[in-house]
Design an enzyme around this catalytic site. Structure first.
Site, PDB file in Angstrom:
ATOM      1  N   ARG A 298       0.828  -1.206   0.000  1.00 34.38           N
ATOM      2  CA  ARG A 298       0.000   0.000   0.000  1.00 34.38           C
ATOM      3  C   ARG A 298       0.863   1.257   0.000  1.00 34.38           C
ATOM      4  O   ARG A 298       0.569   2.218  -0.714  1.00 34.38           O
ATOM      5  CB  ARG A 298      -0.947  -0.017   1.201  1.00 34.38           C
ATOM      6  CG  ARG A 298      -2.107  -0.959   1.010  1.00 34.38           C
ATOM      7  CD  ARG A 298      -3.014  -1.049   2.216  1.00 34.38           C
ATOM      8  NE  ARG A 298      -4.210  -1.827   1.885  1.00 34.38           N
ATOM      9  CZ  ARG A 298      -5.169  -2.137   2.743  1.00 34.38           C
ATOM     10  NH1 ARG A 298      -5.082  -1.754   4.011  1.00 34.38           N
ATOM     11  NH2 ARG A 298      -6.217  -2.843   2.357  1.00 34.38           N
ATOM     12  N   TYR A 439      -6.066  -1.207  -6.837  1.00 30.88           N
ATOM     13  CA  TYR A 439      -5.446  -2.405  -6.256  1.00 30.88           C
ATOM     14  C   TYR A 439      -4.786  -2.116  -4.915  1.00 30.88           C
ATOM     15  O   TYR A 439      -4.544  -0.982  -4.542  1.00 30.88           O
ATOM     16  CB  TYR A 439      -4.505  -3.117  -7.222  1.00 30.88           C
ATOM     17  CG  TYR A 439      -3.325  -2.368  -7.808  1.00 30.88           C
ATOM     18  CD1 TYR A 439      -2.825  -1.198  -7.301  1.00 30.88           C
ATOM     19  CD2 TYR A 439      -2.684  -2.907  -8.929  1.00 30.88           C
ATOM     20  CE1 TYR A 439      -1.732  -0.578  -7.851  1.00 30.88           C
ATOM     21  CE2 TYR A 439      -1.578  -2.294  -9.494  1.00 30.88           C
ATOM     22  CZ  TYR A 439      -1.114  -1.138  -8.955  1.00 30.88           C
ATOM     23  OH  TYR A 439      -0.014  -0.526  -9.516  1.00 30.88           O
ATOM     24  N   GLU A 440      -4.546  -3.218  -4.168  1.00 23.14           N
ATOM     25  CA  GLU A 440      -4.100  -3.163  -2.772  1.00 23.14           C
ATOM     26  C   GLU A 440      -5.085  -2.399  -1.890  1.00 23.14           C
ATOM     27  O   GLU A 440      -4.701  -1.767  -0.901  1.00 23.14           O
ATOM     28  CB  GLU A 440      -2.692  -2.546  -2.662  1.00 23.14           C
ATOM     29  CG  GLU A 440      -1.642  -3.197  -3.525  1.00 23.14           C
ATOM     30  CD  GLU A 440      -1.557  -4.699  -3.361  1.00 23.14           C
ATOM     31  OE1 GLU A 440      -1.950  -5.213  -2.302  1.00 23.14           O
ATOM     32  OE2 GLU A 440      -1.113  -5.373  -4.308  1.00 23.14           O
ATOM     33  N   GLY A 441      -6.352  -2.449  -2.252  1.00 21.64           N
ATOM     34  CA  GLY A 441      -7.390  -1.776  -1.469  1.00 21.64           C
ATOM     35  C   GLY A 441      -7.807  -0.473  -2.124  1.00 21.64           C
ATOM     36  O   GLY A 441      -6.994   0.446  -2.271  1.00 21.64           O
ATOM     37  N   GLN A 446      -9.238   2.252   1.892  1.00 18.69           N
ATOM     38  CA  GLN A 446      -8.237   3.031   2.649  1.00 18.69           C
ATOM     39  C   GLN A 446      -8.929   4.027   3.576  1.00 18.69           C
ATOM     40  O   GLN A 446      -8.516   4.217   4.730  1.00 18.69           O
ATOM     41  CB  GLN A 446      -7.313   3.783   1.691  1.00 18.69           C
ATOM     42  CG  GLN A 446      -6.623   2.949   0.640  1.00 18.69           C
ATOM     43  CD  GLN A 446      -5.835   1.798   1.210  1.00 18.69           C
ATOM     44  OE1 GLN A 446      -5.155   1.929   2.222  1.00 18.69           O
ATOM     45  NE2 GLN A 446      -5.943   0.640   0.578  1.00 18.69           N
TER      46      GLN A 446
END
Length: 602
Positions: A298, A439-441, A446
């Protein structure tokens, strides 16, 4: 196509004046981070980025990765570039020395990472995911797993991946169905399908080490029943040589909006009876371990927003200086001028420049805090730095990636109609940037993390301490108003004070209502994240103004650079920090407009 030039001067300023590089060498494990070494690393990193990676950016976008019967071939020149990348030691720069790494702090590796992402974002994703896998194995892998895999991963001989989500799961990892069946020899047979696996298959290295989430037969439901496994593409013999091909295969790669050079794979485990895997750490704690990788990723994805903004800015600035169109406003009878003379183009370029500098400062300061949390001799300082890091990571990830999309779009606007033409090159940055906020949340994930885990859960302790830190800067800014360009510092001071009050109002609302009206608070989660990003960026721009003012007073040379810092901070105050009050209002009052209407009327 435009060339990439690493902004080393600004990087050095942020490292030394804002992120405290000089203090890093006093922490255990960071003694090697001398200014001379860091400057040399950045110089070489800049050369590699501009000379090797940047020329392949367009090639990767045009050619893309190709899938054929399970094999994936990267774009022409990429395999050779990766070999040079690994042989030059770039894969090892931030890794532990016990596994062949260089052991340098994150604050040293981050500027180099920014260069590589700016030069060729799609290429940089493979090393980024490998770094996350290395981090997870270093912290939670057994001695046997470390000995078998880490040295080759650190050396770049093998790469690593994260295998989280599945077709039915999306971001809801509680829905993961992949299975892990225990075997008599202590291994596991893994079966299932994973999607969106970056560099899940490629031709750049001889082996790929997959970290995979799966469930044991007796695992509890939900996220508490997920375990983490190492599943290599090729089995590794006891002597370190490669053995038979494991039962893991790439069944397809995605056709995407951008990052075409990076293969995004659908991976199938166990089609022929089961892929051999090895448990990482304890059973049913896989999601906890995967978050080690995810937090690393992230932060790195947040850096992508900064990096693509820098690249888009360089491209737009070059075009604005070269493109002649129209006459200069207020000049009668003048000839055609470069479009950089036009006020609206100037505004757009200044917006890109100011956002880049604010993002870089915030990201590097966060990297310094990560190092402090890991290395500082004092336990309380480590805890304080960790709390700050935890608060900042969703902001760096969410705000920087959303801003990166905006800046890449602005870069196209500077080009006008030519920006919409692929051959110009500006469009690629927008296409490449778009995935970073997903991506990655996603940004929403977040933001939910920010208001829930990082604010409400701890009663706002860390964010209130941050607000106090911002307020403490006011007296220094007041003194700086008497110096060179002091009238601009005064504007920055006022804007930061108002921004701090806007954050304070929004935080108070979140804390007061999170337990009683959680939907209303979550409507304002993304506005809250953007508010925090803008004001924290303004905090760093104010600090930059102070540092620049001090350097001017000392007569340190490079006066144009320091004047530029102050004037860019003034622009940020007038054009960006000024948005804080509106965002605060949205956080506190925006729920009714979002939730009152019936779903069928949407």
């Amino acid at each position: 196509m435009s060339q990439y030039v690493a902004p080393i001067r600004d990087m050095q300023f942020v490292l030394n004046e804002l992120a405290g590089l000089g203090e890093h060498a006093n922490m255990p494990g960071c003694e090697e981070a001398s200014p001379d070494l860091v400057d040399a690393i950045m110089e070489e990193g800049g050369k590699f980025a501009s000379g090797v990676l940047a020329p392949l950016n367009w090639v990767g976008d045009r050619h893309g990765a190709k899938w054929d019967q399970g094999a994936v071939t990267t774009a022409p020149g990429w395999k050779e570039a990766y070999q040079q990348f690994a042989e030059s030691g770039w894969t090892a720069i931030g890794c532990p020395t016990e596994f062949g790494g260089q052991g340098l702090p994150k604050l040293v590796s981050i500027p180099v990472s920014e260069m590589f992402k700016s030069a060729n974002l799609a290429f940089s994703l493979g090393p980024m995911l490998t770094q996350g896998a290395i981090e997870a194995l270093v912290l939670r892998g057994s001695d046997e797993l470390k000995a078998r895999y880490l040295n080759n991963m650190v050396a770049g001989i093998w790469t690593g991946t994260m295998n989280l989500t599945e077709p039915q799961a999306g971001s809801d990892l509680a829905a993961v169905r992949s299975k892990a069946i225990p075997q008599a020899d202590g291994s596991y047979l893994i079966s299932g399908q994973k999607i969106f696996i970056t560099y899940g298959e490629h031709d750049m290295t001889e082996n790929i080490v997959h970290l995979v989430l799966a469930r044991l037969p007796d695992a509890p439901e939900g996220v508490k029943g997920i375990s983490l496994f190492v599943v290599p593409k090729f089995m590794v013999n006891d002597d370190g040589t490669l053995g038979a091909r494991n039962d893991v295969h790439c069944v397809s790669i995605e056709h995407k909006l951008g990052i075409h050079g990076s293969p995004t794979c659908v991976m199938s485990f166990g089609d022929k009876g089961g892929a051999v895997g090895y448990l990482v750490g304890e059973a049913n704690r896989g999601l906890e371990y995967m978050f080690i990788m995810m937090n690393e990723a992230r932060f790195s994805v947040g850096m992508e927003g900064l990096a693509i903004s820098e690249r888009a800015y360089q491209k737009a600035l070059q075009y604005a200086r070269e493109r002649t169109q129209g006459t200069e406003l207020g000049v009668k009878g003048g000839g055609k001028v470069a479009i950089i003379k036009h006020p609206d183009v100037r505004r757009m370029l200044m917006s890109m420049k100011a956002h880049v500098e604010a993002m870089r400062a915030l990201a590097y300061v966060t990297a310094a805090a990560i190092d402090t949390a890991h290395h500082h001799a004092d336990e309380q300082e480590r805890a304080k730095a960790q709390a700050f890091t935890d608060l900042m990571i969703p902001i760096v990830k969410g705000w920087c990636t959303e801003t990166g999309i905006q800046m890449a779009s602005t870069g196209i606007q500077v080009h006008g109609g030519m920006g919409f033409i692929e051959e110009t090159g500006a469009a690629q940055y927008l296409r490449d940037a778009r995935i970073s906020a997903i991506y990655e949340g996603t940004t929403g994930i977040q933001a939910n993390d920010l208001i829930g885990r990082k604010m409400a859960r701890e009663g706002g302790v860390t964010v209130k301490a941050l607000i106090a830190t911002m307020k403490a800067l006011d007296s220094q800014l007041a003194e700086a108003e008497a110096g060179t360009l002091g009238e601009h510092v005064a504007v920055v001071r006022k804007a930061l004070a108002e921004g701090g009050m806007a954050v304070e109002r929004a935080v108070s609302y979140v804390l007061a209502n999170f337990a009683t009206d959680i939907k209303a608070v979550h409507v304002g989660a993304v506005p809250m994240l953007n508010l925090m990003g803008i004001v924290c960026g303004g905090w760093q721009m104010a600090r930059a103004s102070l540092a620049a003012q001090r350097k001017l007073a000392e007569g340190s040379g490079d006066a144009d650079f320091y004047r530029s810092k102050i004037l860019t901070s003034r622009f940020y105050a007038d054009h960006v920090l000024s948005q804080a009050a509106g965002l605060s209002h949205t956080v506190c009052a925006g729920a009714v407009g979002a939730m009152a209407i019936d779903e069928h009327l949407l």
